[in-house]
Design a protein around this motif. Structure first.
Motif, PDB file in Angstrom:
ATOM      1  N   GLU A   2       6.703  -6.739   8.524  1.00  0.00           N
ATOM      2  CA  GLU A   2       7.948  -6.399   8.300  1.00  0.00           C
ATOM      3  C   GLU A   2       8.982  -7.563   8.863  1.00  0.00           C
ATOM      4  OE1 GLU A   2       6.564  -4.263  10.434  1.00  0.00           O
ATOM      5  OE2 GLU A   2       6.530  -2.293   9.284  1.00  0.00           O
ATOM      6  N   LEU A   3       8.728  -8.229  10.077  1.00  0.00           N
ATOM      7  CA  LEU A   3       9.473  -9.400  10.501  1.00  0.00           C
ATOM      8  C   LEU A   3       9.301 -10.727   9.638  1.00  0.00           C
ATOM      9  CD1 LEU A   3      11.264 -10.824  12.572  1.00  0.00           C
ATOM     10  CD2 LEU A   3       9.383 -11.034  13.904  1.00  0.00           C
ATOM     11  N   GLU A   6      11.207 -10.040   6.233  1.00  0.00           N
ATOM     12  CA  GLU A   6      12.540 -10.390   6.535  1.00  0.00           C
ATOM     13  C   GLU A   6      12.905 -11.807   6.590  1.00  0.00           C
ATOM     14  OE1 GLU A   6      15.867  -8.038   9.173  1.00  0.00           O
ATOM     15  OE2 GLU A   6      14.208  -8.938  10.282  1.00  0.00           O
ATOM     16  N   ARG A  37      14.421  -5.616   7.590  1.00  0.00           N
ATOM     17  CA  ARG A  37      12.968  -5.157   8.353  1.00  0.00           C
ATOM     18  C   ARG A  37      12.745  -3.770   8.318  1.00  0.00           C
ATOM     19  NH1 ARG A  37      12.399  -6.853  14.315  1.00  0.00           N
ATOM     20  NH2 ARG A  37      13.886  -8.391  13.452  1.00  0.00           N
TER      21      ARG A  37
END
Length: 109
Positions: A2-3, A6, A37
Motif C-alpha cells: 500500500e505504501l 501511495e 494508503r
C-alpha cells in the motif's frame, strides 16, 4: 505494498503539479484522497488488481503528460514501466513493476 502504491501516486502528482513557488504536495493533501494508503489497502484486501492498476494508471498518465509524453526519453521509460505494471494479473505480480515505477519516479523528481 500500500505504501508503494501511495508513493507512486504521490510522486506522479508531485511531478505534474508541484512547482518551486508553492507548498509541496503531501500525502494528506486533498488531491491524494483517492490515492491514500487505506484506499489501496481496501482494493488489495479485495484482490482487485484491475482497480489498483486503473488508479495507478490515472496518476501515471498525468505524470507522463508532465514530462512531455512518450516521445521523450523520460516518457518512453515511464511508459515502458507503466506497461509492465499493467501487464500484471495477480497481486504478487504487481510488486516488482511497482517498485521499479516508484524508484524511477523518485529519480526523475
Amino acid at each position: 505494498m500500500e505504501l508503494h502504491l501511495e508513493t507512486v501516486a504521490l510522486f506522479s502528482l508531485k511531478l505534474a503539479y508541484e512547482t518551486e513557488d508553492q507548498s509541496p504536495i503531501l500525502r494528506d493533501d486533498l488531491m491524494m484522497s483517492d490515492y491514500e494508503r487505506e484506499a489501496f489497502g481496501l482494493l488489495m484486501r479485495r484482490g482487485d488488481v484491475e482497480s489498483i492498476q486503473t488508479k495507478v494508471d490515472e496518476c501515471l498518465s498525468v505524470a507522463l503528460n508532465a514530462i512531455g509524453g512518450v516521445d521523450t526519453i523520460l516518457g518512453r521509460e515511464l511508459h515502458r514501466l507503466a506497461a509492465d505494471f499493467s501487464a500484471a494479473r495477480t497481486m504478487e505480480q504487481l510488486d516488482a513493476p511497482l517498485i521499479a515505477l516508484k524508484d524511477y519516479l523518485k529519480n526523475i523528481l
